[in-house]
Design a protein around this motif. Structure first.
Motif, PDB file in Angstrom:
ATOM      1  N   GLY A 255       0.804  -1.216   0.000  1.00 30.14           N
ATOM      2  CA  GLY A 255       0.000   0.000   0.000  1.00 30.14           C
ATOM      3  C   GLY A 255       0.837   1.266   0.000  1.00 30.14           C
ATOM      4  N   ARG A 256       0.170   2.346   0.410  1.00 27.09           N
ATOM      5  CA  ARG A 256       0.819   3.651   0.488  1.00 27.09           C
ATOM      6  C   ARG A 256       0.835   4.107   1.940  1.00 27.09           C
ATOM      7  NH1 ARG A 256      -2.991   6.223  -4.300  1.00 27.09           N
ATOM      8  NH2 ARG A 256      -2.371   4.772  -5.952  1.00 27.09           N
ATOM      9  N   TRP A 257       1.645   5.128   2.217  1.00 27.54           N
ATOM     10  CA  TRP A 257       1.736   5.610   3.590  1.00 27.54           C
ATOM     11  C   TRP A 257       0.428   6.254   4.034  1.00 27.54           C
ATOM     12  CZ3 TRP A 257       5.112   3.746   6.686  1.00 27.54           C
ATOM     13  CH2 TRP A 257       6.364   3.360   6.222  1.00 27.54           C
ATOM     14  N   ALA A 258      -0.292   6.866   3.101  1.00 25.32           N
ATOM     15  CA  ALA A 258      -1.595   7.443   3.450  1.00 25.32           C
ATOM     16  C   ALA A 258      -2.567   6.347   3.868  1.00 25.32           C
ATOM     17  CB  ALA A 258      -2.151   8.229   2.266  1.00 25.32           C
ATOM     18  N   ASP A 259      -2.500   5.194   3.186  1.00 25.18           N
ATOM     19  CA  ASP A 259      -3.367   4.073   3.564  1.00 25.18           C
ATOM     20  C   ASP A 259      -3.032   3.563   4.961  1.00 25.18           C
ATOM     21  OD1 ASP A 259      -4.513   4.220   1.049  1.00 25.18           O
ATOM     22  OD2 ASP A 259      -3.123   2.772   0.180  1.00 25.18           O
ATOM     23  N   VAL A 260      -1.748   3.511   5.284  1.00 26.53           N
ATOM     24  CA  VAL A 260      -1.335   3.065   6.619  1.00 26.53           C
ATOM     25  C   VAL A 260      -1.895   4.003   7.684  1.00 26.53           C
ATOM     26  CG1 VAL A 260       0.647   2.676   8.127  1.00 26.53           C
ATOM     27  CG2 VAL A 260       0.751   1.964   5.725  1.00 26.53           C
ATOM     28  N   LEU A 261      -1.820   5.308   7.428  1.00 25.17           N
ATOM     29  CA  LEU A 261      -2.358   6.281   8.375  1.00 25.17           C
ATOM     30  C   LEU A 261      -3.867   6.113   8.540  1.00 25.17           C
ATOM     31  CD1 LEU A 261      -2.077   8.779  10.179  1.00 25.17           C
ATOM     32  CD2 LEU A 261      -2.292  10.193   8.108  1.00 25.17           C
ATOM     33  N   HIS A 262      -4.568   5.887   7.441  1.00 33.02           N
ATOM     34  CA  HIS A 262      -6.020   5.724   7.507  1.00 33.02           C
ATOM     35  C   HIS A 262      -6.419   4.463   8.261  1.00 33.02           C
ATOM     36  CE1 HIS A 262      -6.577   8.419   3.692  1.00 33.02           C
ATOM     37  NE2 HIS A 262      -6.301   9.107   4.789  1.00 33.02           N
ATOM     38  N   ILE A 263      -5.624   3.403   8.124  1.00 33.68           N
ATOM     39  CA  ILE A 263      -5.922   2.170   8.864  1.00 33.68           C
ATOM     40  C   ILE A 263      -5.706   2.380  10.353  1.00 33.68           C
ATOM     41  CG2 ILE A 263      -5.178  -0.213   9.259  1.00 33.68           C
ATOM     42  CD1 ILE A 263      -4.700  -0.420   6.269  1.00 33.68           C
ATOM     43  N   LEU A 264      -4.684   3.125  10.721  1.00 34.24           N
ATOM     44  CA  LEU A 264      -4.482   3.442  12.138  1.00 34.24           C
ATOM     45  C   LEU A 264      -5.664   4.236  12.692  1.00 34.24           C
ATOM     46  CD1 LEU A 264      -0.689   4.390  12.125  1.00 34.24           C
ATOM     47  CD2 LEU A 264      -1.737   2.290  12.980  1.00 34.24           C
ATOM     48  N   VAL A 265      -6.222   5.112  11.879  1.00 35.17           N
ATOM     49  CA  VAL A 265      -7.415   5.855  12.295  1.00 35.17           C
ATOM     50  C   VAL A 265      -8.611   4.917  12.437  1.00 35.17           C
ATOM     51  CG1 VAL A 265      -9.031   7.679  11.607  1.00 35.17           C
ATOM     52  CG2 VAL A 265      -6.585   8.007  11.300  1.00 35.17           C
ATOM     53  N   CYS A 266      -8.643   3.866  11.600  1.00 31.19           N
ATOM     54  CA  CYS A 266      -9.741   2.892  11.682  1.00 31.19           C
ATOM     55  C   CYS A 266      -9.767   2.182  13.034  1.00 31.19           C
ATOM     56  CB  CYS A 266      -9.622   1.862  10.558  1.00 31.19           C
ATOM     57  SG  CYS A 266     -10.059   2.498   8.924  1.00 31.19           S
ATOM     58  N   PHE A 267      -8.604   2.004  13.665  1.00 28.23           N
ATOM     59  CA  PHE A 267      -8.576   1.425  15.008  1.00 28.23           C
ATOM     60  C   PHE A 267      -9.408   2.278  15.964  1.00 28.23           C
ATOM     61  CE2 PHE A 267      -4.841  -0.914  13.489  1.00 28.23           C
ATOM     62  CZ  PHE A 267      -5.006  -2.130  14.115  1.00 28.23           C
ATOM     63  N   ILE A 268      -9.250   3.600  15.854  1.00 29.46           N
ATOM     64  CA  ILE A 268     -10.018   4.504  16.715  1.00 29.46           C
ATOM     65  C   ILE A 268     -11.502   4.422  16.379  1.00 29.46           C
ATOM     66  CG2 ILE A 268     -10.261   6.898  17.464  1.00 29.46           C
ATOM     67  CD1 ILE A 268      -7.382   7.383  16.612  1.00 29.46           C
ATOM     68  N   GLY A 269     -11.811   4.330  15.085  1.00 29.15           N
ATOM     69  CA  GLY A 269     -13.204   4.236  14.681  1.00 29.15           C
ATOM     70  C   GLY A 269     -13.882   2.973  15.184  1.00 29.15           C
ATOM     71  N   GLU A 270     -13.189   1.841  15.082  1.00 30.54           N
ATOM     72  CA  GLU A 270     -13.746   0.588  15.594  1.00 30.54           C
ATOM     73  C   GLU A 270     -13.951   0.659  17.105  1.00 30.54           C
ATOM     74  OE1 GLU A 270     -14.919  -2.002  14.257  1.00 30.54           O
ATOM     75  OE2 GLU A 270     -14.090  -2.301  12.258  1.00 30.54           O
ATOM     76  N   ALA A 271     -12.984   1.246  17.800  1.00 31.50           N
ATOM     77  CA  ALA A 271     -13.119   1.377  19.255  1.00 31.50           C
ATOM     78  C   ALA A 271     -14.283   2.286  19.611  1.00 31.50           C
ATOM     79  CB  ALA A 271     -11.820   1.922  19.850  1.00 31.50           C
ATOM     80  N   ALA A 272     -14.458   3.378  18.852  1.00 33.42           N
ATOM     81  CA  ALA A 272     -15.569   4.293  19.110  1.00 33.42           C
ATOM     82  C   ALA A 272     -16.915   3.633  18.870  1.00 33.42           C
ATOM     83  CB  ALA A 272     -15.432   5.539  18.229  1.00 33.42           C
ATOM     84  N   CYS A 273     -16.959   2.608  18.028  1.00 36.81           N
ATOM     85  CA  CYS A 273     -18.211   1.887  17.766  1.00 36.81           C
ATOM     86  C   CYS A 273     -18.468   0.793  18.793  1.00 36.81           C
ATOM     87  CB  CYS A 273     -18.181   1.278  16.361  1.00 36.81           C
ATOM     88  SG  CYS A 273     -18.315   2.475  15.018  1.00 36.81           S
TER      89      CYS A 273
END
Length: 309
Positions: A255-273
């Motif tokens: 992938g790309r570095w932007a994708d890696v950053l977005h996946i790290l943000v997804c951890f927060i999103g899953e936790a918030a759900c």
């Protein structure tokens, strides 16, 4: 706008699930107070969760959102195929709770796909956000009304909403399943189209899809088996860490570095759900246990009746 639509979709799902589980719990006399206590959520927590998800879903790119959608679709199919026949209801309720963030991503990539290249896309997004906000508000009002008044109105039978839930409340779950199947079907098409736009050739596309499909299929089958052996909220949180961790490793590879950053943000999103939805998980497990207990009691009564005859 896409983040707001996704957050509204998650809010609608959670509120309707709470209504369904609460109505089901009222049919079991010994669990009324317990479920009502577990289902109580502060308005401040719900509002904070809503705006956190709005920001996160607006930040996550369509490429990563597409991967999250495809991962959930593969996980849902695998879960339904590997679940024991006597635990299909348990698996279904767990999937509905787990799909919250994936549902937000489904709206994200679907709206991106449908409005790509549209000259007045902002008008359509504004209309979608307005309608989503209206629907989410109505579902939130329904949940708060049911939580406060359903035990009284369902017995006195003078509230049309509560009487309707009393007679047709069991149809909420099939309705949610049908709506989610339609939503993720459209989102899967949008996700595949969105991801393939980033490849210059078929060889490059195969280089991406082959390891993704093989690794995730094996990983999901293993996680589903572990979840069937050790059901519970902690197992679901562990599952989130493992599957997003696998996706993170894959993005670090191809992938790309932007994708890696977005996946790290997804951890927060899953936790918030999932963290505020512990009441849903507890109620879902209790609802399945109560259904199983009633079916066992019914079978025992039938056997006793046959012996008497």
């Amino acid at each position: 706008m896409t983040g707001l639509v996704g957050a509204c979709g998650i809010s609608v799902l959670c509120n309707l699930l709470r209504v369904y589980l609460f109505v089901e719990a009222q049919s079991i006399a010994d669990s009324k107070d317990d479920i009502k206590t577990k289902s109580s959520h502060g308005g401040l927590i719900q509002k904070l969760q809503f705006w956190i998800l709005t920001v996160i879903l607006g930040f996550v790119g369509s490429r990563v959102a597409s991967l999250v959608v495809l991962e959930f679709c593969l996980r849902a199919v695998s879960s339904r195929l590997t679940a024991p026949s006597d635990k299909l209801g348990d698996s279904l309720l767990q999937l509905l709770v787990q799909c919250q963030f994936s549902l937000g991503c489904a709206f994200n990539c679907s709206l991106h796909f449908l409005h790509e290249g549209a000259p007045q896309a902002w008008l359509s997004l504004l209309l979608a956000a307005g309608l989503s906000w209206l629907l989410a508000s109505q579902c939130s009002r329904l949940w708060h009304h049911v939580k406060a008044m359903y035990p009284i109105h369902s017995t006195q039978r003078y509230c049309g909403v509560c009487i309707g839930l009393l007679t047709t409340g069991t149809s909420i779950l099939p309705f949610l399943c049908s709506a989610l199947i339609l939503t993720f079907s459209v989102a899967s098409i949008a996700a595949i189209s969105s991801i393939n736009q980033h490849f210059l050739s078929t060889t490059e596309a195969l280089r991406f899809w082959t390891p993704l499909t093989i690794c995730y299929t094996l990983l999901i089958i293993y996680m589903n088996d572990e979840q069937h052996r050790q059901p519970g909220g902690q197992a679901l949180l562990n599952m989130v860490i493992v599957r997003l961790g696998g996706l993170l490793v894959l993005m670090l590879t191809v992938g790309r570095w932007a994708d890696v950053l977005h996946i790290l943000v997804c951890f927060i999103g899953e936790a918030a759900c999932l963290l505020p939805a512990q009441d849903l998980l507890d109620s879902a497990f209790k609802d399945v246990a109560d259904v199983s207990r009633r079916s066992v009691m019914k079978t025992e009564n039938q056997r006793r009746q046959k012996k008497v005859d």
